[in-house]
Design a protein around this motif. Sequence first.
Motif, PDB file in Angstrom:
ATOM      1  N   ALA A 172       0.797  -1.702  -0.084  1.00  0.00           N
ATOM      2  CA  ALA A 172      -0.082  -0.183   0.395  1.00  0.00           C
ATOM      3  C   ALA A 172       0.530   1.461  -0.063  1.00  0.00           C
ATOM      4  N   GLU A 173       1.950   0.727   0.651  1.00  0.00           N
ATOM      5  CA  GLU A 173       2.935   2.257   0.575  1.00  0.00           C
ATOM      6  C   GLU A 173       3.463   2.961  -0.334  1.00  0.00           C
ATOM      7  N   GLN A 174       4.169   1.488  -0.726  1.00  0.00           N
ATOM      8  CA  GLN A 174       4.593   1.980  -2.161  1.00  0.00           C
ATOM      9  C   GLN A 174       3.540   2.282  -3.702  1.00  0.00           C
ATOM     10  N   MET A 175       2.572   1.600  -3.383  1.00  0.00           N
ATOM     11  CA  MET A 175       1.591   2.109  -4.685  1.00  0.00           C
ATOM     12  C   MET A 175       1.169   3.480  -4.250  1.00  0.00           C
ATOM     13  N   GLN A 176       0.854   4.204  -2.808  1.00  0.00           N
ATOM     14  CA  GLN A 176       0.432   4.581  -2.336  1.00  0.00           C
ATOM     15  C   GLN A 176      -1.511   4.825  -2.961  1.00  0.00           C
ATOM     16  N   ILE A 177      -1.400   3.465  -2.258  1.00  0.00           N
ATOM     17  CA  ILE A 177      -3.093   2.492  -1.957  1.00  0.00           C
ATOM     18  C   ILE A 177      -3.459   2.430  -0.692  1.00  0.00           C
ATOM     19  N   ALA A 178      -4.882   2.409  -0.308  1.00  0.00           N
ATOM     20  CA  ALA A 178      -5.181   2.217   0.659  1.00  0.00           C
ATOM     21  C   ALA A 178      -4.681   0.356   1.067  1.00  0.00           C
ATOM     22  N   ALA A 179      -4.671  -0.241   2.122  1.00  0.00           N
ATOM     23  CA  ALA A 179      -4.393  -1.399   2.560  1.00  0.00           C
ATOM     24  C   ALA A 179      -5.058  -2.872   2.135  1.00  0.00           C
ATOM     25  N   SER A 180      -6.687  -2.531   2.011  1.00  0.00           N
ATOM     26  CA  SER A 180      -7.886  -2.639   1.746  1.00  0.00           C
ATOM     27  C   SER A 180      -8.504  -3.177   0.179  1.00  0.00           C
ATOM     28  N   THR A 181      -7.573  -1.690  -0.430  1.00  0.00           N
ATOM     29  CA  THR A 181      -7.390  -1.677  -1.887  1.00  0.00           C
ATOM     30  C   THR A 181      -6.483  -3.187  -2.259  1.00  0.00           C
ATOM     31  N   VAL A 182      -5.346  -3.109  -1.662  1.00  0.00           N
ATOM     32  CA  VAL A 182      -4.222  -4.209  -2.095  1.00  0.00           C
ATOM     33  C   VAL A 182      -4.997  -5.494  -2.213  1.00  0.00           C
ATOM     34  N   ASP A 183      -5.719  -6.078  -0.799  1.00  0.00           N
ATOM     35  CA  ASP A 183      -6.251  -7.129  -0.872  1.00  0.00           C
ATOM     36  C   ASP A 183      -7.413  -7.322  -1.643  1.00  0.00           C
ATOM     37  N   VAL A 184      -7.960  -6.461  -2.202  1.00  0.00           N
ATOM     38  CA  VAL A 184      -9.125  -6.379  -3.512  1.00  0.00           C
ATOM     39  C   VAL A 184      -7.733  -6.696  -5.123  1.00  0.00           C
ATOM     40  N   HIS A 185      -7.237  -6.278  -4.848  1.00  0.00           N
ATOM     41  CA  HIS A 185      -6.229  -5.971  -5.651  1.00  0.00           C
ATOM     42  C   HIS A 185      -6.081  -7.511  -5.743  1.00  0.00           C
ATOM     43  N   ARG A 186      -5.194  -8.020  -4.995  1.00  0.00           N
ATOM     44  CA  ARG A 186      -4.903  -9.243  -4.393  1.00  0.00           C
ATOM     45  C   ARG A 186      -6.352 -10.289  -4.807  1.00  0.00           C
ATOM     46  N   ARG A 187      -6.931 -10.145  -4.259  1.00  0.00           N
ATOM     47  CA  ARG A 187      -8.477 -11.468  -4.401  1.00  0.00           C
ATOM     48  C   ARG A 187      -8.981 -10.914  -5.622  1.00  0.00           C
ATOM     49  N   ASN A 188      -8.705 -10.195  -6.905  1.00  0.00           N
ATOM     50  CA  ASN A 188      -9.241  -9.919  -8.123  1.00  0.00           C
ATOM     51  C   ASN A 188      -8.143 -11.128  -9.277  1.00  0.00           C
ATOM     52  N   ILE A 189      -6.752 -10.856  -8.960  1.00  0.00           N
ATOM     53  CA  ILE A 189      -5.585 -11.501  -9.534  1.00  0.00           C
ATOM     54  C   ILE A 189      -5.854 -12.823  -9.034  1.00  0.00           C
ATOM     55  N   MET A 190      -6.057 -13.353  -7.467  1.00  0.00           N
ATOM     56  CA  MET A 190      -6.314 -14.632  -7.449  1.00  0.00           C
ATOM     57  C   MET A 190      -7.210 -15.609  -8.572  1.00  0.00           C
ATOM     58  N   ARG A 191      -8.681 -14.588  -8.885  1.00  0.00           N
ATOM     59  CA  ARG A 191      -9.454 -14.982  -9.359  1.00  0.00           C
ATOM     60  C   ARG A 191      -8.974 -15.125 -10.514  1.00  0.00           C
ATOM     61  N   LYS A 192      -8.755 -14.076 -11.435  1.00  0.00           N
ATOM     62  CA  LYS A 192      -8.276 -14.032 -12.981  1.00  0.00           C
ATOM     63  C   LYS A 192      -7.779 -15.003 -12.904  1.00  0.00           C
ATOM     64  N   LEU A 193      -6.556 -14.576 -11.860  1.00  0.00           N
ATOM     65  CA  LEU A 193      -5.491 -16.425 -12.656  1.00  0.00           C
ATOM     66  C   LEU A 193      -5.791 -17.665 -12.280  1.00  0.00           C
ATOM     67  N   ASN A 194      -6.794 -17.772 -11.602  1.00  0.00           N
ATOM     68  CA  ASN A 194      -7.463 -18.989 -10.934  1.00  0.00           C
ATOM     69  C   ASN A 194      -6.093 -19.726  -9.978  1.00  0.00           C
ATOM     70  N   LYS A 195      -5.459 -18.857  -8.994  1.00  0.00           N
ATOM     71  CA  LYS A 195      -4.400 -19.044  -8.195  1.00  0.00           C
ATOM     72  C   LYS A 195      -5.083 -18.978  -6.628  1.00  0.00           C
ATOM     73  N   HIS A 196      -4.925 -19.834  -5.327  1.00  0.00           N
ATOM     74  CA  HIS A 196      -5.060 -20.030  -4.786  1.00  0.00           C
ATOM     75  C   HIS A 196      -4.491 -20.070  -3.530  1.00  0.00           C
ATOM     76  N   SER A 197      -3.237 -19.349  -3.180  1.00  0.00           N
ATOM     77  CA  SER A 197      -2.454 -18.788  -2.421  1.00  0.00           C
ATOM     78  C   SER A 197      -1.093 -17.992  -2.655  1.00  0.00           C
ATOM     79  N   ILE A 198      -1.001 -17.733  -2.022  1.00  0.00           N
ATOM     80  CA  ILE A 198       0.584 -16.827  -2.405  1.00  0.00           C
ATOM     81  C   ILE A 198       1.773 -17.603  -2.789  1.00  0.00           C
ATOM     82  N   ALA A 199       2.187 -18.654  -2.150  1.00  0.00           N
ATOM     83  CA  ALA A 199       2.798 -19.860  -2.720  1.00  0.00           C
ATOM     84  C   ALA A 199       2.492 -19.487  -4.496  1.00  0.00           C
ATOM     85  N   GLU A 200       1.342 -20.025  -4.934  1.00  0.00           N
ATOM     86  CA  GLU A 200       1.003 -20.377  -6.116  1.00  0.00           C
ATOM     87  C   GLU A 200       1.089 -18.935  -6.718  1.00  0.00           C
TER      88      GLU A 200
END
Length: 213
Positions: A172-200
């Motif tokens: 969030a600090e690097q991208m200058q956005i809210a931490a909650s927005t980072v979590d939204v990005h992460r969920r969207n990325i997982m959905r789009k790429l069909n990945k289910h963990s940080i390791a994936e």
Amino acid sequence: MKLRIMLADDHQMFRDALRSLLEKTADLLVVAETGNGLDVVNLARAHLPDIVCMDIGMPGMNGIETTRRLLAARPGIKVIALSAYSDQRFVLDMMRAGASAYVTKAEAGSELLRAINAVRQNRNYFCPDVTNVVMDAVSRGEDQGKPVAQLGARERQALQLVAEGYTSAQIAEQMQIAASTVDVHRRNIMRKLNKHSIAELTRYAIQSGLAPV
């Protein structure tokens, strides 16, 4: 007048070798270098290079996103992509980002000099390892279709930072956005790429050239 070159690669020994190679050529001058994609745009503004030799896998921001931002900030700069990979997805993503040439690191001797001579004449250049890849993609009409292309620019940046081990707060600090927005990005990325963990996600980012090995 000497052609001004900037080196962007996270391996110091490789940068040293490139600098040594380029400075043996009378009309080339290395004016700046960095190992972090986040530094490239500011260094380019400060040192005004004509050409940037850009690694794809760098910390902070990968070479694909860095090339997009650099050319948006300074459209006249030419970018020569440098990569250990000649995979079609890396080549096409870099060319879509605006790179004028693509040279594999295995060939980054005389081939890099040929690439520099080509782009200074406003021509594109591909080293021999890459030419067949590009021709094959053109013949098949394959310019899209890789999963990473489904992600927006901010999602790709978030994916890289996740793969590099940053926390939501740090991203969030690097991208200058809210931490909650980072979590939204992460969920969207997982959905789009069909990945289910940080390791994936980390494994995918490395395999896709979005994060350094």
